[in-house]
Design a protein around this motif. Sequence first.
Motif, PDB file in Angstrom:
ATOM      1  N   ILE A 127      -7.307  -1.834  -4.163  1.00  0.00           N
ATOM      2  CA  ILE A 127      -8.641  -1.876  -3.567  1.00  0.00           C
ATOM      3  C   ILE A 127      -8.570  -2.801  -2.360  1.00  0.00           C
ATOM      4  N   VAL A 128      -8.843  -2.241  -1.189  1.00  0.00           N
ATOM      5  CA  VAL A 128      -8.726  -3.006   0.052  1.00  0.00           C
ATOM      6  C   VAL A 128     -10.112  -3.408   0.545  1.00  0.00           C
ATOM      7  N   ILE A 155       0.801  -1.225   0.000  1.00  0.00           N
ATOM      8  CA  ILE A 155       0.000   0.000   0.000  1.00  0.00           C
ATOM      9  C   ILE A 155       0.834   1.275   0.000  1.00  0.00           C
ATOM     10  N   LYS A 156       2.126   1.171   0.287  1.00  0.00           N
ATOM     11  CA  LYS A 156       2.951   2.365   0.423  1.00  0.00           C
ATOM     12  C   LYS A 156       2.938   3.185  -0.868  1.00  0.00           C
ATOM     13  N   ASN A 157       2.564   4.464  -0.719  1.00  0.00           N
ATOM     14  CA  ASN A 157       2.516   5.428  -1.824  1.00  0.00           C
ATOM     15  C   ASN A 157       1.539   5.055  -2.923  1.00  0.00           C
ATOM     16  N   LYS A 158       0.586   4.168  -2.609  1.00  0.00           N
ATOM     17  CA  LYS A 158      -0.448   3.804  -3.577  1.00  0.00           C
ATOM     18  C   LYS A 158      -1.749   4.551  -3.280  1.00  0.00           C
ATOM     19  N   ILE A 159      -2.603   4.622  -4.276  1.00  0.00           N
ATOM     20  CA  ILE A 159      -3.962   5.125  -4.072  1.00  0.00           C
ATOM     21  C   ILE A 159      -4.806   3.943  -3.619  1.00  0.00           C
ATOM     22  N   VAL A 160      -5.402   4.077  -2.467  1.00  0.00           N
ATOM     23  CA  VAL A 160      -6.148   2.969  -1.867  1.00  0.00           C
ATOM     24  C   VAL A 160      -7.638   3.301  -1.825  1.00  0.00           C
ATOM     25  N   VAL A 161      -8.442   2.309  -2.150  1.00  0.00           N
ATOM     26  CA  VAL A 161      -9.895   2.407  -1.968  1.00  0.00           C
ATOM     27  C   VAL A 161     -10.293   1.374  -0.922  1.00  0.00           C
TER      28      VAL A 161
END
Length: 236
Positions: free
Chosen positions: A143-144, A17-23
Amino acid sequence: MKIDIIISADDIRESKIKNKIVVVIDMFRATSVIVTALSNGCKEVIPYLTIEETLEHAEKLKREDYILGGERRAIKIEGFDLSNSPLEYEEAIIKGKTLLMTTTNGTKTLTKLTLAKRILIGAMINAKSVAEKLINVNGDVIIVNAGTSGNFSMDDYICSGYIINEMLKYDENLELTDIAKTANMIYEGNTNILSYIKEATHYLVMKSLKLDDDIEYCIKKSIIDIVPEYKDNKIK
């Protein structure tokens, strides 16, 4: 632009997830509550991992300025104002208020995502807007799925597929991991959401608690056009 999925809160890895766009998705029901509350004029949502943390923060605020909302095992927390039903977060109740919120799966997931570049809140009810936002932001997406008590959840997964399916309408050349491709395939084969999620563990729990109205609401597609964002420990 690469799209990947993490299938539960317990599977979150900092390196992914580091530096990613997360939903974040917890469609039954935390993210549906968040989207609904903010759409109905809620000032902000502050998620907490524990009931104790929620109540501790509440003591610092004027009672008329906040609402306590949440659940444990799908049941309203004793002493809280509202449960985890999005239908309770009506404009007359939530407008202009801060929602202090703690849930079994959804808020636990949010607290694990501090290294992400951006954290957006998704559900079936705002999926098209989430897809459009992600296309415009144009960065690698994770996408989490909050999942259910650390386990894979069919409902969150098909919601992921719906968002991916909408993104592909903008760009057919998205780079999908195998798990993201599978989510899209499952959605395409089950566009009637209820026919798929009726076998899900979380769905069966909600049915046993007679939460049929919440189920019906949470599986509605793209009825709200806002995309809340979690930043500086607050969702706005």
